[in-house]
Design a protein around this motif. Structure first.
Motif, short mmCIF file in Angstrom:
data_model
loop_
_atom_site.label_atom_id
_atom_site.label_comp_id
_atom_site.label_asym_id
_atom_site.label_seq_id
_atom_site.Cartn_x
_atom_site.Cartn_y
_atom_site.Cartn_z
N ALA A 26 0.83 -1.21 0.00
CA ALA A 26 0.00 0.00 0.00
C ALA A 26 0.87 1.26 0.00
O ALA A 26 0.55 2.24 -0.70
CB ALA A 26 -0.93 0.00 1.21
N GLU A 27 1.96 1.25 0.76
CA GLU A 27 2.87 2.40 0.79
C GLU A 27 3.55 2.59 -0.57
O GLU A 27 3.67 3.71 -1.06
CB GLU A 27 3.93 2.23 1.88
N PHE A 28 3.96 1.47 -1.19
CA PHE A 28 4.59 1.55 -2.49
C PHE A 28 3.60 2.09 -3.53
O PHE A 28 3.94 2.96 -4.33
CB PHE A 28 5.12 0.18 -2.92
N LYS A 29 2.38 1.60 -3.50
CA LYS A 29 1.34 2.06 -4.43
C LYS A 29 1.07 3.55 -4.24
O LYS A 29 0.88 4.29 -5.21
CB LYS A 29 0.06 1.25 -4.23
N SER A 30 1.08 4.02 -3.01
CA SER A 30 0.85 5.43 -2.73
C SER A 30 1.96 6.30 -3.34
O SER A 30 1.68 7.35 -3.93
CB SER A 30 0.77 5.66 -1.22
N LEU A 31 3.22 5.85 -3.20
CA LEU A 31 4.33 6.59 -3.80
C LEU A 31 4.20 6.61 -5.33
O LEU A 31 4.43 7.63 -5.97
CB LEU A 31 5.67 5.96 -3.40
N PHE A 32 3.83 5.47 -5.91
CA PHE A 32 3.63 5.37 -7.36
C PHE A 32 2.52 6.33 -7.80
O PHE A 32 2.67 7.06 -8.78
CB PHE A 32 3.28 3.93 -7.75
N ASP A 33 1.42 6.33 -7.08
CA ASP A 33 0.27 7.20 -7.41
C ASP A 33 0.62 8.68 -7.33
O ASP A 33 0.10 9.49 -8.09
CB ASP A 33 -0.92 6.90 -6.50
N ASN A 34 1.51 9.05 -6.41
CA ASN A 34 1.91 10.45 -6.28
C ASN A 34 2.70 10.94 -7.50
O ASN A 34 2.68 12.14 -7.80
CB ASN A 34 2.76 10.65 -5.02
N VAL A 35 3.37 10.02 -8.18
CA VAL A 35 4.23 10.39 -9.31
C VAL A 35 3.50 10.26 -10.65
O VAL A 35 3.68 11.09 -11.54
CB VAL A 35 5.50 9.50 -9.31
N HIS A 36 2.67 9.23 -10.82
CA HIS A 36 2.08 8.89 -12.11
C HIS A 36 0.62 9.34 -12.23
O HIS A 36 -0.21 8.92 -11.43
CB HIS A 36 2.20 7.39 -12.35
N HIS A 37 0.34 10.12 -13.24
CA HIS A 37 -1.00 10.62 -13.55
C HIS A 37 -1.93 9.46 -13.87
O HIS A 37 -1.48 8.41 -14.36
CB HIS A 37 -0.89 11.58 -14.75
#
Length: 149
Positions: A26-37
């Protein structure tokens, strides 16, 4: 959001790739979501091939990769303990960033370079940049004319 905010989010994202795998999914997905539109796509570079004529030609790459495909790929790299080091992060236009990173997985090391287009503080389009040398150097017949004077 600005390119500055994107840079902060991007640096946090690649900092996760330190080889320790200490983030939850979940933390990794959150970091990914912050970067990728949400409409993100990744455009692959064309492949260089040598034709029958001995000349280098570009072979069109397959269609671009979707956000979900990139997430799956990055998740695999993260799980494998890949380490990512930022080589450069350069603003090259109002909404374009040139990024080069060093990727290390086990004994394998490579570099990747992309130009990202930013919208709303997130990358919406990422284009691979080819920094490889040509596959074949062609010899040219050059005649030098000298005049004595």
């Amino acid at each position: 959001m600005s390119t500055y905010q994107y840079e902060l989010a991007f640096r946090q994202y690649i900092a996760a790739f330190d080889g320790t795998n200490n983030l939850s999914p979940a933390e990794f997905k959150s970091l990914f979501d912050n970067v990728h539109h949400k409409d993100f796509n990744h455009r692959l570079m064309d492949e260089k091939v040598i034709g029958r004529d001995g000349m280098m030609h570009l072979k069109k790459a397959r269609t671009s990769m979707t956000r979900e495909e990139i997430f799956q790929l990055h998740s695999k790299h993260y799980a494998s303990g890949q380490k990512v080091t930022l080589i450069h992060f350069r603003k090259i236009g109002l909404d374009c960033i040139d990024i080069k990173v060093r990727l290390v997985t086990g004994d394998e090391e490579t570099a990747a370079r992309v130009v990202n287009t930013i919208s709303g503080g997130q990358v919406v389009v990422s284009r691979e940049i080819d920094e490889s040398v040509p596959l074949k150097v062609l010899k040219l017949n050059v005649q030098v004319l000298c005049t004595s004077g």
